[in-house]
Design a protein around this motif. Structure first.
Motif, mmCIF file in Angstrom:
data_model
loop_
_atom_site.group_PDB
_atom_site.id
_atom_site.type_symbol
_atom_site.label_atom_id
_atom_site.label_comp_id
_atom_site.label_asym_id
_atom_site.label_seq_id
_atom_site.Cartn_x
_atom_site.Cartn_y
_atom_site.Cartn_z
ATOM 1 N N GLY A 1 8.180 42.705 67.962
ATOM 2 C CA GLY A 1 9.074 42.147 66.798
ATOM 3 C C GLY A 1 8.904 41.085 66.648
ATOM 4 O O GLY A 1 9.815 41.249 65.411
ATOM 5 N N ALA A 2 8.802 40.184 67.170
ATOM 6 C CA ALA A 2 8.347 38.986 66.677
ATOM 7 C C ALA A 2 7.967 38.563 65.751
ATOM 8 O O ALA A 2 6.583 39.345 65.131
ATOM 9 N N GLY A 3 7.999 38.039 65.129
ATOM 10 C CA GLY A 3 7.628 37.248 63.692
ATOM 11 C C GLY A 3 6.481 36.233 63.729
ATOM 12 O O GLY A 3 6.613 36.115 64.725
ATOM 13 N N PHE A 4 5.856 36.068 62.743
ATOM 14 C CA PHE A 4 4.702 35.498 62.841
ATOM 15 C C PHE A 4 5.447 34.259 63.416
ATOM 16 O O PHE A 4 4.636 33.379 64.509
ATOM 17 N N SER A 5 5.949 33.099 63.095
ATOM 18 C CA SER A 5 6.644 31.968 63.749
ATOM 19 C C SER A 5 7.149 31.955 65.079
ATOM 20 O O SER A 5 6.629 30.710 65.670
ATOM 21 N N GLU A 6 8.003 32.718 65.212
ATOM 22 C CA GLU A 6 8.112 33.462 66.638
ATOM 23 C C GLU A 6 6.950 33.158 67.504
ATOM 24 O O GLU A 6 7.227 32.887 68.675
ATOM 25 N N ARG A 7 6.110 33.955 67.184
ATOM 26 C CA ARG A 7 5.105 34.084 68.091
ATOM 27 C C ARG A 7 4.183 33.015 68.277
ATOM 28 O O ARG A 7 3.865 32.981 69.040
ATOM 29 N N ARG A 8 3.567 32.864 67.365
ATOM 30 C CA ARG A 8 2.944 31.462 67.259
ATOM 31 C C ARG A 8 3.925 30.087 67.875
ATOM 32 O O ARG A 8 3.583 29.032 68.523
ATOM 33 N N ALA A 9 5.021 30.028 67.888
ATOM 34 C CA ALA A 9 6.040 28.667 68.526
ATOM 35 C C ALA A 9 6.000 29.608 70.135
ATOM 36 O O ALA A 9 5.598 28.532 70.825
ATOM 37 N N ALA A 10 5.729 30.630 70.722
ATOM 38 C CA ALA A 10 5.903 30.922 72.006
ATOM 39 C C ALA A 10 4.176 30.459 72.449
ATOM 40 O O ALA A 10 4.363 30.436 72.904
ATOM 41 N N MET A 11 3.124 31.350 71.317
ATOM 42 C CA MET A 11 1.951 31.064 72.029
ATOM 43 C C MET A 11 1.486 29.157 72.258
ATOM 44 O O MET A 11 0.630 28.730 72.922
ATOM 45 N N GLU A 12 2.133 28.319 71.103
ATOM 46 C CA GLU A 12 1.374 27.125 70.999
ATOM 47 C C GLU A 12 2.562 26.638 72.223
ATOM 48 O O GLU A 12 2.034 25.588 73.010
ATOM 49 N N GLY A 13 3.473 27.071 72.303
ATOM 50 C CA GLY A 13 4.473 26.620 73.811
ATOM 51 C C GLY A 13 3.645 27.140 75.377
ATOM 52 O O GLY A 13 3.144 26.007 76.474
ATOM 53 N N ILE A 14 3.007 27.922 75.173
ATOM 54 C CA ILE A 14 1.844 28.166 76.715
ATOM 55 C C ILE A 14 1.391 27.994 76.697
ATOM 56 O O ILE A 14 0.745 27.217 76.853
#
Length: 66
Positions: A39-52
C-alpha cells in the motif's frame, strides 16, 4: 497481497521506484527487493529503497561521501 490486481500494482510501483534510482546504484550487484508493507505509494517506496541501498553501501552517493 490479496489478488492479482493489487500484487501487480505493487510490482509496478517497486519497478518504477528502482528505475528512478538505478543510475545511482553501483554496478556489479544483483538486487532483489521483497515488499513487506503493501500500500505504499511511489515516493514512500522510493525513499525506503534509497535508504536500503545507502545503508548497504550500494548507492553511488554513499560511495562519494566516504
Amino acid at each position: 497481497c490479496r489478488g492479482a490486481v493489487r500484487r501487480n500494482r505493487e510490482k509496478r510501483i517497486t519497478r518504477e521506484a528502482y528505475r528512478s534510482l538505478k543510475e545511482n546504484v553501483r554496478e556489479g550487484f544483483d538486487l532483489m527487493f521483497v515488499v513487506a508493507s503493501f500500500g505504499a505509494g511511489f515516493s514512500e517506496r522510493r525513499a525506503a529503497m534509497e535508504g536500503i541501498l545507502t545503508a548497504a553501501g550500494l548507492s553511488a552517493r554513499a560511495e562519494q561521501n566516504t
